[in-house]
Design a protein around this motif. Structure first.
Motif, mmCIF file in Angstrom:
data_model
loop_
_atom_site.group_PDB
_atom_site.id
_atom_site.type_symbol
_atom_site.label_atom_id
_atom_site.label_comp_id
_atom_site.label_asym_id
_atom_site.label_seq_id
_atom_site.Cartn_x
_atom_site.Cartn_y
_atom_site.Cartn_z
ATOM 1 N N LEU A 211 0.841 -1.202 0.000
ATOM 2 C CA LEU A 211 0.000 0.000 0.000
ATOM 3 C C LEU A 211 0.873 1.249 0.000
ATOM 4 O O LEU A 211 1.697 1.445 0.890
ATOM 5 N N ILE A 212 0.691 2.090 -1.010
ATOM 6 C CA ILE A 212 1.470 3.315 -1.124
ATOM 7 C C ILE A 212 0.563 4.534 -1.186
ATOM 8 O O ILE A 212 0.638 5.420 -0.340
ATOM 9 N N ARG A 213 -0.321 4.589 -2.174
ATOM 10 C CA ARG A 213 -1.097 5.796 -2.441
ATOM 11 C C ARG A 213 -2.149 6.109 -1.393
ATOM 12 O O ARG A 213 -2.418 7.257 -1.114
ATOM 13 N N HIS A 214 -2.791 5.130 -0.846
ATOM 14 C CA HIS A 214 -3.942 5.356 0.033
ATOM 15 C C HIS A 214 -3.621 4.988 1.479
ATOM 16 O O HIS A 214 -4.363 4.272 2.124
ATOM 17 N N ARG A 215 -2.554 5.529 2.018
ATOM 18 C CA ARG A 215 -2.148 5.196 3.386
ATOM 19 C C ARG A 215 -2.897 6.010 4.433
ATOM 20 O O ARG A 215 -2.965 5.615 5.587
ATOM 21 N N SER A 216 -3.440 7.146 4.053
ATOM 22 C CA SER A 216 -4.202 7.953 5.002
ATOM 23 C C SER A 216 -5.458 7.198 5.406
ATOM 24 O O SER A 216 -6.139 6.598 4.569
ATOM 25 N N ASP B 5 -8.324 8.123 3.275
ATOM 26 C CA ASP B 5 -8.367 7.402 1.999
ATOM 27 C C ASP B 5 -8.871 5.979 2.197
ATOM 28 O O ASP B 5 -9.679 5.476 1.410
ATOM 29 N N LYS C 110 -12.174 4.325 0.556
ATOM 30 C CA LYS C 110 -12.011 3.194 -0.351
ATOM 31 C C LYS C 110 -12.863 2.004 0.106
ATOM 32 O O LYS C 110 -13.450 1.301 -0.725
ATOM 33 N N TYR D 23 -8.538 -3.232 1.518
ATOM 34 C CA TYR D 23 -8.687 -1.980 2.269
ATOM 35 C C TYR D 23 -9.113 -2.219 3.718
ATOM 36 O O TYR D 23 -8.767 -1.443 4.603
#
Length: 138
Positions: free
Chosen positions: A25-30, A33, A37, A106
């Protein structure tokens, strides 16, 4: 894929899956997010089921009132309907498996963000179900 690889994959643990999610997981770590998702994939799962009915037609939904007028919880359980008629075609099943897989990705990411072990959560729920049986009333 060879038989050994399939066997290993069939025995994949929640811990292994959760660790792999942490690694990729890189882009949606918040957490913001991640929870949006999860909501997105819930909607995508619902949409895929609905399209199986309205577009493909491999399944039908015949919803009626559930009958709770029984003597025991066991009788109620045995007479409850899921309202689904037919079976998913291979195409619809593949789409749903993909959407559910992404949802699980997710969900694991959420567990990672909150320092929750998915296996522990699954085990706690399993123990509750085993202890309460049909009296869990889910």
């Amino acid at each position: 894929m060879d038989r050994n690889t399939v066997s290993i994959e069939k025995n994949l643990s929640c811990d292994d899956f959760q660790a792999q999610v942490e690694d990729v997981l890189i882009r949606h770590r918040s957490i913001l997010d991640i929870i949006t998702k999860l909501d997105e994939y819930t909607s995508r799962i619902n949409r895929a089921v609905i399209k199986s009915v309205t577009y493909c037609g491999c399944i039908e939904i015949h919803a009626t009132r559930q009958d709770y007028n029984r003597e025991s919880l066991e009788e109620i359980k045995n007479n409850m309907q899921n309202h689904v008629k037919g079976n998913l075609c291979p195409s619809c099943k593949e789409i749903l498996e993909e959407e559910i897989g992404a949802y699980l990705f997710y969900l694991s990411a959420l567990c990672n963000a909150l320092d929750i072990n998915l296996s522990d959560s699954l085990l706690k729920e399993y123990r509750n179900m085993k202890t309460l049986g049909i009296f869990s009333l889910k």
